[in-house]
Scaffold this active site. Structure first.
Site, PDB file in Angstrom:
ATOM      1  N   GLN A   1       0.849  -1.186   0.000  1.00 53.88           N
ATOM      2  CA  GLN A   1       0.000   0.000   0.000  1.00 53.88           C
ATOM      3  C   GLN A   1       0.891   1.246   0.000  1.00 53.88           C
ATOM      4  O   GLN A   1       1.625   1.469   0.953  1.00 53.88           O
ATOM      5  CB  GLN A   1      -0.895  -0.086   1.241  1.00 53.88           C
ATOM      6  CG  GLN A   1      -1.352   1.171   1.859  1.00 53.88           C
ATOM      7  CD  GLN A   1      -2.116   0.898   3.175  1.00 53.88           C
ATOM      8  OE1 GLN A   1      -2.820  -0.098   3.322  1.00 53.88           O
ATOM      9  NE2 GLN A   1      -1.961   1.781   4.127  1.00 53.88           N
ATOM     10  N   GLY A   2       0.860   2.002  -1.087  1.00 55.70           N
ATOM     11  CA  GLY A   2       1.701   3.193  -1.200  1.00 55.70           C
ATOM     12  C   GLY A   2       0.947   4.443  -0.802  1.00 55.70           C
ATOM     13  O   GLY A   2       0.452   5.184  -1.654  1.00 55.70           O
TER      14      GLY A   2
ATOM     15  N   SER B   1       1.515   6.556   2.819  1.00 55.96           N
ATOM     16  CA  SER B   1       2.237   7.568   3.602  1.00 55.96           C
ATOM     17  C   SER B   1       3.476   8.057   2.867  1.00 55.96           C
ATOM     18  O   SER B   1       4.107   7.325   2.097  1.00 55.96           O
ATOM     19  CB  SER B   1       2.670   6.985   4.947  1.00 55.96           C
ATOM     20  OG  SER B   1       1.555   6.729   5.749  1.00 55.96           O
TER      21      SER B   1
ATOM     22  N   GLU C   1      -5.538   9.243  17.352  1.00 53.67           N
ATOM     23  CA  GLU C   1      -6.019  10.624  17.479  1.00 53.67           C
ATOM     24  C   GLU C   1      -6.826  11.047  16.243  1.00 53.67           C
ATOM     25  O   GLU C   1      -7.787  11.813  16.360  1.00 53.67           O
ATOM     26  CB  GLU C   1      -4.838  11.576  17.705  1.00 53.67           C
ATOM     27  CG  GLU C   1      -4.219  11.467  19.089  1.00 53.67           C
ATOM     28  CD  GLU C   1      -3.412  10.185  19.303  1.00 53.67           C
ATOM     29  OE1 GLU C   1      -3.032   9.531  18.297  1.00 53.67           O
ATOM     30  OE2 GLU C   1      -3.166   9.826  20.469  1.00 53.67           O
TER      31      GLU C   1
ATOM     32  N   GLU D   1     -11.060  -0.922   6.192  1.00 55.29           N
ATOM     33  CA  GLU D   1      -9.866  -1.468   6.816  1.00 55.29           C
ATOM     34  C   GLU D   1      -9.787  -1.173   8.317  1.00 55.29           C
ATOM     35  O   GLU D   1      -9.035  -1.813   9.026  1.00 55.29           O
ATOM     36  CB  GLU D   1      -8.626  -0.925   6.093  1.00 55.29           C
ATOM     37  CG  GLU D   1      -7.317  -1.583   6.473  1.00 55.29           C
ATOM     38  CD  GLU D   1      -7.335  -3.109   6.353  1.00 55.29           C
ATOM     39  OE1 GLU D   1      -8.295  -3.654   5.801  1.00 55.29           O
ATOM     40  OE2 GLU D   1      -6.385  -3.746   6.830  1.00 55.29           O
TER      41      GLU D   1
ATOM     42  N   SER E   1       4.481  -1.438   4.223  1.00 55.29           N
ATOM     43  CA  SER E   1       4.633  -2.816   4.684  1.00 55.29           C
ATOM     44  C   SER E   1       4.571  -3.781   3.500  1.00 55.29           C
ATOM     45  O   SER E   1       4.034  -3.448   2.444  1.00 55.29           O
ATOM     46  CB  SER E   1       3.511  -3.175   5.654  1.00 55.29           C
ATOM     47  OG  SER E   1       3.583  -2.368   6.801  1.00 55.29           O
TER      48      SER E   1
END
Lengths: 302, 414
Positions: free
Chosen positions: B162-163, B165, B398, B280, B197
């Protein structure tokens, strides 16, 4: 699994809400005072059959939990949660309308004890029904009438009935707490939306938003654990977990909503205290959070 | 009538159920049946089949739940398991038949996740393909994209990363800068992703790129489905303390991606990823892993004569109650999916509860095991640090609180 009420369940919710909207609420609660008792409300719910839903095959204890949540949300000044949940499950159709519940091992005052026609008493492995021979009310700031009782046993409900009472008592506590949590959090959210300081609504401050969000999550968790415990027939593990979580939520929400509401939160004219005073009573009842946590572990892992 | 008690104006989505006996106004919707919390016979049977396969293939995993990270040369180990799931019709049972599923309910998906994630996730990164990449392609893909990817996922063959961040775009994901410039029938991608990841096994990247730098941040983002073998992609692994050996930075230098690989409309990527992320939030059943870890902790406490300590029992009970609350709040989200409702903000409520509960279990593990938990191979060793990521991965705790405050409680904007 289905988290949606069906038509019949919804009809119960609507009808009970109608009665509570007319006959309960903050003004009625203030008029009766902490030590008062709402005979009219209790009789109205009883006559409509809403205190005996737990034994109705098509409704069951989950329906009784919905009634208990609503009664607590609407500040009912009568022992509705225990009567609607514990009463039918232990005493069936013979449950008196004015019922209190006590634990022989705990010397504390009994909620609604002075108004009870009968008391269900937990005595070790057995539960028994008793009549009240003398009631000594106490002054308490904790939102309910309390009294020390002298009782005369009438009949035992037999071996094993103690566990049944224990588990349904915990479900009733969890449901009653869930209703009060709901009211306390919603009230505080509304107040912080409207209250302006520093030229902005207090509810726009992230530090306060996060605390409200966390309180809301506690309240939601308590609600669904109580419902599941009722649906599962108050297994020891589910009932204890529901009560443990609810009691912990009651402590956190019952204090934090006051902190967020500021000075007005301590006034009797502000509705918040109608829920929070009761949350603190409920969270210490029947041994409180630690007793429920220990029971959770023993039921789950022996 | 409730409105007369508390004149609040929470959005209808707060309680999507008629079951919401609450101070909050509600949007009523008739259910198919009464509120109930039982598993069906089919669901029980499905769970037993998945459990049986785990115990057959990895008999020791349940007693010491460790989140496994598979190395590049362990691809065959993963696929031999996912193929077995596929052959037993367990891998994508909740998907439509036309995409390799069996048209079963969303509950099968969460049962699969509970039974696999909780013991260490023998599917490796493929859990992600089933959880949200497949559904995102199903909802937004072209026919060619569906043909290419959904079959591979339901065959247990697809490895994605998953690209999302970037170094300067973490919680503020919509500020991402990785640039894709149109050049005829291709995009040319330049930029960097981080905290990615599963790169060691990934063959495809679900990549968020900026296609319109002039638009508002969330209106200039597109999704590209990029083969990791494309020239110009460089992966560098990042050492970390959380036991996540697959963390990496991914650099894109003049990477050419066919326009046909764009998922959904140009500059329409934010809505796709937001819906995918909402799924997710409850995709990894952290509550169930917490439950399995608690079982293992109890076994350890009994073995080490600590179980009878009332302080231990009290903390175990506290953690168990938190786990069960998180389970119910997550199940409520699954129930919405089972009723085919669009992703809603209850997922953020569930996520808050889930993170809190998992951390409580991890803290309990280290507290209970004490010095013995310092051993990285101990139960606490395998639980404490990996769980620290729970409040960060997939959107911080948060950020979830912000979303609950804004979308659920309707508090004024900051």
């Amino acid at each position: 699994m289905d988290f949606t009420l069906d038509h019949d369940q919804q009809a119960i919710v609507d009808a009970v809400t109608t009665i509570l909207a007319k006959q309960a609420g903050p003004e009625r609660a203030r008029a009766l005072g902490t030590s008062g008792h709402d005979d009219a409300l209790l009789d109205a719910l009883a006559q409509a059959g809403f205190l005996d839903l737990a034994n109705e095959p098509s409704v069951g204890p989950l329906g009784a939990v919905l009634v208990a949540e609503l009664a607590s949300l609407h500040h009912a000044r009568a022992n509705i949660a225990l009567r609607a949940i514990v009463g039918p499950m232990l005493l069936g159709a013979s449950a008196p309308t004015r019922l209190a519940v006590a634990d022989a091992a705990r010397p504390g005052p009994v909620r609604f004890g002075q108004y009870a026609d009968a008391v269900l008493i937990l005595d070790g492995d057995e539960a028994h029904v008793a009549t009240v021979t003398a009631a000594t009310p106490i002054d308490s700031p904790y939102g309910y009438p309390f009294a020390h009782l002298d009782t005369t046993p009438m009949r035992s409900l037999g071996p094993g009935s103690g566990a049944t009472l224990t588990n349904w008592w915990r479900v009733a506590l969890a449901a009653e707490i869930a209703g009060a949590l709901d009211g306390a959090v919603a009230h505080t959210v509304q107040y912080l939306r409207e209250r302006h300081q520093f030229k902005k609504p207090l509810g726009s401050l992230q530090a306060l938003q996060h605390r409200l969000a966390e309180a809301f999550v506690w309240a939601e968790g308590a609600r669904w654990l109580a419902r599941r415990a009722a649906f599962e027939g108050a297994t020891a593990a589910a009932a204890a977990a529901a009560a443990a979580y609810a009691a912990q939520a009651a402590q956190l929400v019952g204090t934090d909503m006051h902190q967020l509401s500021g000075a007005i939160g301590f006034t009797t004219e502000f509705d918040l205290q109608l829920w929070t005073s009761r949350l603190h009573a409920l969270r210490v009842e029947f041994g409180g959070v630690t007793a429920h946590q220990l029971a959770t572990t023993r039921a789950q892992w022996g | 009538m409730l409105r007369s008690v508390r004149p609040l104006s929470y959005p209808a989505c707060v309680h999507l159920r008629r079951g919401a006996v609450s101070a909050y106004p509600q949007s009523f919707r008739l259910g198919r049946g009464a509120m109930e919390f039982a598993w069906t016979e089919e669901e029980v049977a499905y769970r037993e089949q998945v459990r049986a396969l785990v115990d057959e293939r990895y008999p020791t995993w349940r007693a010491t739940p460790v989140h496994h990270s598979f190395a590049t040369d362990e691809r065959d180990q993963v696929t031999s398991f996912t193929h077995e799931l596929r052959d037993r019709k367990l891998l994508t049972a909740h998907w439509p038949q036309e995409y390799g599923g069996a048209d079963q309910s969303a509950w099968m998906h969460i049962i699969l996740g509970e039974e696999l994630w909780s013991v260490g996730e023998p599917r490796g990164p493929q859990y992600m393909s089933v959880n949200w990449i497949g559904p995102a392609i199903m909802a937004n893909g072209t026919e060619e994209q569906k043909q290419e990817h959904l079959g591979r996922i339901s065959d247990g063959e697809a490895f994605w990363c998953q690209g999302f961040s970037e170094p300067d775009s973490g919680s503020d994901l919509a500020s991402l800068k990785c640039r894709a410039v149109r050049d005829g029938e291709e995009y040319v991608v330049n930029g960097q992703k981080i905290w990615t990841s599963h790169t060691q096994l990934a063959e495809w990247c679900f990549l968020l790129v900026r296609t319109d730098p002039e638009a508002e941040p969330h209106k200039g983002i597109s999704v590209l489905l990029v083969p990791m073998a494309t020239p110009g992609i460089e992966v560098r692994s990042i050492a970390n303390v959380a036991g996540e050996s697959s963390f990496a930075e991914v650099f894109f230098t003049d990477v050419r991606v066919p326009v046909a690989n764009r998922l959904g409309p140009e500059n329409g990527g934010w809505d796709i990823v937001r819906a995918a992320l909402t799924y997710e939030r409850v995709g990894a059943p952290r509550w169930h892993r917490g439950s399995v870890v608690l079982d293992a902790l109890v076994a350890w406490a009994k073995e080490h004569d600590q179980f009878d300590d009332p302080i231990v029992q009290s903390r175990l009970g506290e953690a168990k109650a938190a786990i069960e609350a998180a389970r119910m709040l997550a199940y409520r989200v699954v129930d919405e999916r089972a009723h085919k409702l669009p992703p809603g903000p209850n997922a953020y409520v569930a996520r808050v509860s889930m993170v809190r509960a998992e951390k409580q279990v991890a803290e309990l593990a280290l507290w209970l095991m004490g010095e013995q938990g310092i051993d990285g191979e101990s139960l606490a060793g395998h639980t404490f640090y990996p769980t620290l990521t729970a409040g960060v991965a997939g959107g911080t705790y948060e950020v979830q609180l912000n979303l609950v405050a804004g979308l659920v409680l309707q508090l004024p904007r900051r």
